[in-house]
Design a protein around this motif. Structure first.
Motif, PDB file in Angstrom:
ATOM      1  N   PRO A 209     -16.508  40.709  38.474  1.00 29.54           N
ATOM      2  CA  PRO A 209     -15.996  39.166  38.766  1.00 29.54           C
ATOM      3  C   PRO A 209     -17.130  38.288  39.038  1.00 29.54           C
ATOM      4  CG  PRO A 209     -15.630  40.713  40.478  1.00 29.54           C
ATOM      5  CD  PRO A 209     -16.322  41.535  39.466  1.00 29.54           C
ATOM      6  N   GLN A 210     -18.215  38.672  39.712  1.00 25.13           N
ATOM      7  CA  GLN A 210     -19.291  37.794  40.126  1.00 25.13           C
ATOM      8  C   GLN A 210     -20.067  37.167  38.685  1.00 25.13           C
ATOM      9  OE1 GLN A 210     -19.573  40.739  40.597  1.00 25.13           O
ATOM     10  NE2 GLN A 210     -21.290  41.453  39.770  1.00 25.13           N
ATOM     11  N   GLY A 211     -19.965  37.957  37.549  1.00 28.67           N
ATOM     12  CA  GLY A 211     -20.248  37.562  36.542  1.00 28.67           C
ATOM     13  C   GLY A 211     -21.757  37.663  35.820  1.00 28.67           C
ATOM     14  N   ARG A 212     -22.380  38.504  36.726  1.00 18.68           N
ATOM     15  CA  ARG A 212     -24.048  38.759  36.565  1.00 18.68           C
ATOM     16  C   ARG A 212     -24.302  40.149  36.601  1.00 18.68           C
ATOM     17  NH1 ARG A 212     -28.466  35.215  38.390  1.00 18.68           N
ATOM     18  NH2 ARG A 212     -29.128  35.456  36.285  1.00 18.68           N
ATOM     19  N   PRO A 213     -24.726  40.802  35.677  1.00 18.11           N
ATOM     20  CA  PRO A 213     -25.274  40.251  34.311  1.00 18.11           C
ATOM     21  C   PRO A 213     -24.104  40.094  33.650  1.00 18.11           C
ATOM     22  CG  PRO A 213     -25.732  42.407  34.418  1.00 18.11           C
ATOM     23  CD  PRO A 213     -25.400  42.041  35.846  1.00 18.11           C
ATOM     24  N   CYS A 214     -24.211  39.195  32.611  1.00 18.06           N
ATOM     25  CA  CYS A 214     -23.077  38.974  31.740  1.00 18.06           C
ATOM     26  C   CYS A 214     -23.297  39.234  30.376  1.00 18.06           C
ATOM     27  CB  CYS A 214     -22.500  37.334  31.875  1.00 18.06           C
ATOM     28  SG  CYS A 214     -23.720  36.210  30.993  1.00 18.06           S
ATOM     29  N   TYR A 215     -22.251  39.119  29.437  1.00 22.40           N
ATOM     30  CA  TYR A 215     -22.550  39.769  28.024  1.00 22.40           C
ATOM     31  C   TYR A 215     -23.695  38.863  27.536  1.00 22.40           C
ATOM     32  CZ  TYR A 215     -21.211  40.837  23.280  1.00 22.40           C
ATOM     33  OH  TYR A 215     -21.290  41.400  21.974  1.00 22.40           O
ATOM     34  N   ARG A 216     -23.858  37.534  27.957  1.00 20.73           N
ATOM     35  CA  ARG A 216     -24.884  36.719  27.312  1.00 20.73           C
ATOM     36  C   ARG A 216     -26.168  37.276  27.563  1.00 20.73           C
ATOM     37  NH1 ARG A 216     -23.589  32.385  24.003  1.00 20.73           N
ATOM     38  NH2 ARG A 216     -21.521  31.983  24.045  1.00 20.73           N
ATOM     39  N   CYS A 217     -26.220  38.031  28.699  1.00 20.46           N
ATOM     40  CA  CYS A 217     -27.831  38.672  29.271  1.00 20.46           C
ATOM     41  C   CYS A 217     -28.058  39.684  28.507  1.00 20.46           C
ATOM     42  CB  CYS A 217     -27.534  39.063  30.637  1.00 20.46           C
ATOM     43  SG  CYS A 217     -27.465  37.720  32.142  1.00 20.46           S
ATOM     44  N   VAL A 289     -26.882  31.690  30.961  1.00 19.69           N
ATOM     45  CA  VAL A 289     -25.858  30.599  31.405  1.00 19.69           C
ATOM     46  C   VAL A 289     -25.221  30.896  32.429  1.00 19.69           C
ATOM     47  CG1 VAL A 289     -25.388  29.776  28.928  1.00 19.69           C
ATOM     48  CG2 VAL A 289     -24.217  31.626  29.749  1.00 19.69           C
ATOM     49  N   CYS A 290     -25.137  32.351  32.810  1.00 27.18           N
ATOM     50  CA  CYS A 290     -24.565  32.844  34.018  1.00 27.18           C
ATOM     51  C   CYS A 290     -25.469  32.492  35.167  1.00 27.18           C
ATOM     52  CB  CYS A 290     -24.266  34.291  33.952  1.00 27.18           C
ATOM     53  SG  CYS A 290     -25.696  35.432  33.903  1.00 27.18           S
ATOM     54  N   ALA A 291     -26.681  32.190  35.162  1.00 27.17           N
ATOM     55  CA  ALA A 291     -27.486  31.788  36.459  1.00 27.17           C
ATOM     56  C   ALA A 291     -26.826  30.930  37.479  1.00 27.17           C
ATOM     57  CB  ALA A 291     -28.788  31.523  35.704  1.00 27.17           C
ATOM     58  N   PRO A 292     -26.635  30.797  38.591  1.00 24.26           N
ATOM     59  CA  PRO A 292     -26.149  29.849  39.521  1.00 24.26           C
ATOM     60  C   PRO A 292     -26.536  28.496  39.123  1.00 24.26           C
ATOM     61  CG  PRO A 292     -26.747  31.990  40.741  1.00 24.26           C
ATOM     62  CD  PRO A 292     -27.379  31.955  39.237  1.00 24.26           C
ATOM     63  N   SER A 293     -27.648  28.332  38.977  1.00 24.30           N
ATOM     64  CA  SER A 293     -28.148  27.008  38.623  1.00 24.30           C
ATOM     65  C   SER A 293     -27.652  26.363  37.280  1.00 24.30           C
ATOM     66  CB  SER A 293     -29.774  26.856  38.789  1.00 24.30           C
ATOM     67  OG  SER A 293     -30.424  27.751  37.721  1.00 24.30           O
TER      68      SER A 293
END
Length: 306
Positions: A209-217, A289-293
């Protein structure tokens, strides 16, 4: 207990501690077999007698028990895809007693599907997969509320459709849908259980749920269309999606129950011909795109290929 084995062990331990105790030989099963009367409260922990019997094997697991079964009953899980992967995933999620199960698919059942898509039967040919799936799941477990969505999941409708669910099972068969799921899940803060198959090989992972790593990683942008042939073009071993889809259901149940080791950050590869599993570590890409910044600077729109 049911067979008398566990209660006998408990009695032995109590007696060893100096306490007086007795156990019913053969347990409750022998009592019932002898035709002796049995009474039970109308409900236990919110489960009626039929539900207590249906989920009895779950209730005996200390990791699940009555509290865990109530969690499953309150859970909302959506399967995007009612085909090879979605069939076993949905069947086992329904059997486990997940309270609400969404099924997203815009396709109809074809004869060639039946080699692997076990939610459907020969009588289902020509019917919408969502309709066939809802009928099968209701027959398996009437406790489960099945919500069919006969639509193709897109970047536009994914956020609204997926928002009501706690866990997303990605059982789709194309990259556009996978990216739409991944981007919407990241924006919504929902976990995704992903699997993909081709030929004799498959892969399985989870995005927390925090999204990291994500599919785009893993896959920053979709590959060219001709680089990823479909099952129709390349073929697939019928049992392969059964294995991967069942594992997707297991991971979804673990997430709902809060038990076991999560799969997030790990990619499992299956070679069915050799029957070998390989595990790879998946690290979050700092440029993704999942990076917090980047999320703070530019919220996801969900469109594939960004």
């Amino acid at each position: 207990c049911a067979s008398g084995k566990r209660s006998r062990i408990a009695v032995e331990r109590l007696r060893a501690a100096g306490l007086e105790a007795r156990s019913l030989a053969g347990g409750l099963d022998a009592w019932r077999a002898a035709g002796l009367p049995v009474s039970a409260p109308a409900t236990v922990g919110g489960l009626d007698a039929t539900q207590l019997e249906r989920y009895s094997r779950h209730l005996r697991l200390t990791e699940i028990g009555l509290q865990g079964q109530r969690k499953l009953r309150a859970a909302k899980v959506v399967c995007v895809g009612a085909g090879g992967l979605g069939s076993p995933a949905a069947l086992y999620l329904a059997a486990a007693g997940v309270g609400e199960l969404g099924i997203v698919d815009d396709d109809v059942v074809e004869l060639s599907n039946l080699q692997r898509q076990v939610l459907h039967t020969t009588a289902s040919i020509g019917r919408p997969k969502t309709e066939s799936a809802a009928e099968m799941l209701a027959a398996l477990n009437p406790d489960v509320r099945v919500t069919p969505y006969r639509v193709r999941l897109t970047a536009e409708n994914a956020p609204q459709l997926l928002a009501r669910y706690d866990v997303i099972v990605d059982a789709s068969d194309n990259f556009a849908t996978r990216y739409a799921i991944a981007d919407a899940a990241l924006a919504l803060g929902r976990p995704v259980i992903h699997a993909a198959i081709q030929g004799f090989e498959g892969q399985l992972t989870a995005f927390g749920p925090q999204g990291r790593p994500c599919y785009r990683c893993l896959f920053p942008t979709p590959p060219p269309a001709d680089a990823a042939p479909s099952c129709e073009e390349a073929g697939v071993l019928g049992v392969l999606p059964g294995i991967l889809g069942t594992l997707q259901a297991a991971e979804a149940l673990k997430l709902v129950l809060g038990i076991g080791e999560p799969l997030a950050g790990r990619l499992v590869l299956l070679d069915a011909l050799a029957l070998r599993f390989h595990e790879l570590e998946v690290a979050a890409d700092p440029a993704c795109v999942c990076a917090p910044s980047r999320r703070a600077a530019a919220p996801l729109s969900g469109s594939p290929g960004r």
